[in-house]
Scaffold this motif. Structure first.
Motif, PDB file in Angstrom:
ATOM      1  N   LYS A 131       3.665 -10.214   0.330  1.00 51.80           N
ATOM      2  CA  LYS A 131       3.154  -9.594  -0.717  1.00 51.80           C
ATOM      3  C   LYS A 131       4.387  -8.839  -1.215  1.00 51.80           C
ATOM      4  O   LYS A 131       5.435  -9.321  -1.913  1.00 51.80           O
ATOM      5  N   GLY A 132       4.597  -7.416  -0.863  1.00 53.98           N
ATOM      6  CA  GLY A 132       5.562  -6.582  -1.479  1.00 53.98           C
ATOM      7  C   GLY A 132       6.922  -6.995  -0.617  1.00 53.98           C
ATOM      8  O   GLY A 132       7.836  -6.283  -1.013  1.00 53.98           O
ATOM      9  N   GLY A 133       6.739  -7.345   0.636  1.00 60.44           N
ATOM     10  CA  GLY A 133       7.902  -7.822   1.340  1.00 60.44           C
ATOM     11  C   GLY A 133       8.376  -6.431   2.267  1.00 60.44           C
ATOM     12  O   GLY A 133       9.257  -6.479   3.170  1.00 60.44           O
ATOM     13  N   SER A 136       0.865  -1.250   0.079  1.00 59.82           N
ATOM     14  CA  SER A 136      -0.090  -0.069  -0.063  1.00 59.82           C
ATOM     15  C   SER A 136       0.776   1.315   0.001  1.00 59.82           C
ATOM     16  O   SER A 136       0.493   2.198  -0.085  1.00 59.82           O
ATOM     17  N   GLU A 137       2.310   1.045   0.175  1.00 60.97           N
ATOM     18  CA  GLU A 137       2.925   2.243   0.241  1.00 60.97           C
ATOM     19  C   GLU A 137       2.828   3.567   1.105  1.00 60.97           C
ATOM     20  O   GLU A 137       2.991   4.468   1.058  1.00 60.97           O
ATOM     21  N   ARG A 138       2.284   2.783   2.405  1.00 68.98           N
ATOM     22  CA  ARG A 138       2.013   3.709   3.577  1.00 68.98           C
ATOM     23  C   ARG A 138       3.182   3.453   4.388  1.00 68.98           C
ATOM     24  O   ARG A 138       3.893   2.440   4.492  1.00 68.98           O
ATOM     25  N   GLY A 184       4.898  -5.113  -8.632  1.00 69.21           N
ATOM     26  CA  GLY A 184       5.936  -4.089  -8.321  1.00 69.21           C
ATOM     27  C   GLY A 184       7.388  -4.628  -8.009  1.00 69.21           C
ATOM     28  O   GLY A 184       7.600  -6.073  -8.311  1.00 69.21           O
ATOM     29  N   ASP A 185       8.170  -3.582  -7.510  1.00 67.74           N
ATOM     30  CA  ASP A 185       9.641  -4.173  -7.190  1.00 67.74           C
ATOM     31  C   ASP A 185       9.296  -4.650  -5.742  1.00 67.74           C
ATOM     32  O   ASP A 185       9.114  -4.095  -4.682  1.00 67.74           O
ATOM     33  N   ARG A 186       9.647  -5.857  -5.558  1.00 68.12           N
ATOM     34  CA  ARG A 186       9.664  -6.450  -4.260  1.00 68.12           C
ATOM     35  C   ARG A 186      10.897  -5.996  -3.322  1.00 68.12           C
ATOM     36  O   ARG A 186      11.970  -5.855  -3.647  1.00 68.12           O
TER      37      ARG A 186
END
Lengths: 272, 272
Positions: free
Chosen positions: B207-209, B180-182, B239-241
Motif C-alpha cells: 500500500k504505502g510501501g 497508518s504513519e505509526r 499519499g506519497d509512496r
C-alpha cells in the motif's frame, strides 16, 4: 505439426511433474502433440517405466473414456533416509544451539532444495490418503506446509496466533501450550476450510504437542477431519505429550547447554 | 547398464527441472546413464530445443572441461499475462472485500498451482541478475518468497514483526508504516544474511510501501545490497509512496465499500 517422440517425452515429463495428482487425459496429449493416441499411450508407458526405475514416483493409469494418467510423486525410502541422516548431522552443529536449549532451524527451512525433499518425504507418507488441505501454524510451519502441499497438489491453510485484518472473520480457540502450560489463543480464517475437509497437520518442531493439539481443536471446530500429523523435528519431552499419534522426520534427543552439544537422530518416520 | 535415449530424456528432464540454476556436468549424466558424452550432448540438444519451443525456459550450455548445462526456468510473457488476467478476475470477486477496504488473498496464496505461477513470473524478471537471497516479511509474504526462491534456487529469509526465541540474536530496525504513519519494529535473525548478499524483496501486498521500506533499511543494516522489489499486488495509494522503484503483478485500482466492488488491473510488470 506432428511432434517427434523425443520431444513429446521431454515436454510430457515436464507437464506431468508440474501437475502432481492431476488427471491428464490421453486426448489432451494427443492434441498437444498432434499425434495418435496409440503413440501417446506408448510414450506414457516409457515415462511410467522410467519413473519407476528411477524411483521418481508412480504414473498411475486410469482406464476408460474419462481416463488418462496421473503423476504421484514419491521418494524412495533410501533417499529419504539419506536426506534425514544428513539433516541429523546439520542439526547437531554446535552453533545451532540457542539460549533455552532451542535449536536454530531457519536457514535449513529457507533452502529450496531442502524444502523440496521435506515436501516429498511427507507427501510420500500420505500417498494413499485423500487429503483436502494441509494445515500449519505461522510462521515457521509455512514453508513445510507449502512444500507438502506442492507435492500433494492441495491448498494449505495458515493458523495464526495473532489477529490480522486481512483474514476476515476467524474462528479462534484457546489451547494449552504443552511446554509452558500457559493458555494461548490461535485462530483460522473462517473461509479457509470447508466443513468435512480432510486435513493433514504439519509443523517444523514439536515439543509438548500443545500447538498441534490446538490445531486439532480448530479442525473439530470447523467440523473437518484430521488425517495425520507430521513434524519435521520433535524433541524428546519429559512430561506427558499431548499428542500420541504423530510422525517425525527427526528427533532432537539431547541438548547439553554446558557442553554445547546437540544429539539428533532420525524420527519415528523410519520405524515400521 | 546403458540406458536408452528415450529413458535418458525423461530422467534428464526431471533431473534438470528439480535443480534450476544449477550447473550439471556432462560427465555426471554420462555416468548416470552409462552412455558416451557424445550421446549425452545430443540428448541435451533435444532437451534445449524442446524447452525453447515449449517456452519452458532456457537450457544454458557452459562449454569447457568444467562446463555442463544449467536450466533457467522462465515463463512466456503471454502465459504470464494470461495468468495475471485470471488473477485480476479472481481478485475482483465481491466476496473478497473485507472491512476497511482490504482484499482477502489467503486462499489464492495457499494454492500450489497459483504459487508456482507467481514464482515463475517473478523469477523470470530477475533471470539475468545475480541474487543470493529472497527476503520477505512474515506471514503472508512467505509463500511468495518460497515460490520465487524455488525457481531461482536461492534461500529465502523471513523478517518478523515479533521476536521469537528460535531465531537467536536479531538485528532490528524501526520503520514508519506507510498507511497508518505509526512507527513499528521489524527484525531479522543475525545469521540469516551474509554481508554483501544481493537481496530480492518480495511481498504479497503493498500500500504505502512502509513495510518494503523497512526491509530496505534492514538490508542496509546488514550491509547487503538490494537487487529489486516485486509485490504480488499493489493498491493505488493517495499519499506519497515511500518506494518508487518496484514491480507489481496486479494493481487493486479501486475499492468501493458501498457497492462492494473491487476493480483490479494488471500491475506495472507488463509496462515496457
Amino acid at each position: 505439426m506432428k511432434v517427434k517422440r523425443s520431444e513429446r517425452l521431454i515436454d510430457m515429463t515436464r507437464y506431468l511433474l508440474e501437475r502432481p495428482h492431476t488427471l491428464v487425459s490421453l486426448t489432451y496429449f494427443a492434441n498437444r502433440y498432434d499425434s495418435a493416441k496409440s503413440s501417446i499411450s506408448e510414450d506414457l508407458t516409457i515415462v511410467k517405466k522410467t519413473f519407476k526405475e528411477r524411483k521418481t514416483g508412480t504414473l498411475e493409469t486410469v482406464p476408460g473414456a474419462a481416463g488418462g494418467v496421473r503423476y504421484i510423486p514419491e521418494i524412495a525410502k533410501e533417499e529419504a533416509k539419506e536426506f534425514v541422516d544428513e539433516m541429523c548431522e546439520r542439526l547437531s552443529e554446535a552453533n545451532r544451539l540457542l539460549p533455552g536449549g532451542y535449536v536454530y532451524l531457519s536457514d535449513l527451512l529457507g533452502h529450496p532444495q531442502i524444502l523440496r525433499q521435506i515436501g516429498k518425504i511427507i507427501a510420500s507418507q500420505y500417498l494413499h490418503e485423500s487429503i483436502d488441505a494441509v494445515m500449519t501454524v505461522a510462521t515457521k510451519g509455512v514453508p513445510i506446509a507449502q512444500a507438502v502441499s506442492s507435492y500433494l497438489n492441495v491448498p494449505f491453510v495458515i493458523v495464526r496466533r495473532d489477529s490480522k485484518i486481512t483474514e476476515g472473520s476467524t474462528v479462534s480457540i484457546n489451547y494449552v501450550s504443552g511446554s509452558s502450560e500457559r493458555v494461548e489463543k490461535m485462530e483460522l480464517s473462517k473461509r479457509s476450510l470447508k466443513r468435512g475437509s480432510r486435513v493433514l497437520i504439519v509443523d517444523d518442531f514439536m515439543k509438548g504437542g500443545g500447538t498441534v493439539n490446538g490445531m486439532k481443536s480448530l479442525i473439530e471446530e470447523f467440523e473437518a477431519e484430521l488425517v495425520g500429523v507430521t513434524v519435521f523435528a520433535e524433541s524428546t519431552f519429559s512430561g506427558d505429550r499431548m499428542i500420541a499419534d504423530y510422525t517425525s522426520l527427526l528427533c532432537v534427543d539431547e541438548v547439553d547447554i554446558r557442553d554445547k552439544t546437540i544429539y539428533v537422530k532420525p524420527g519415528n518416520y523410519f520405524k515400521d
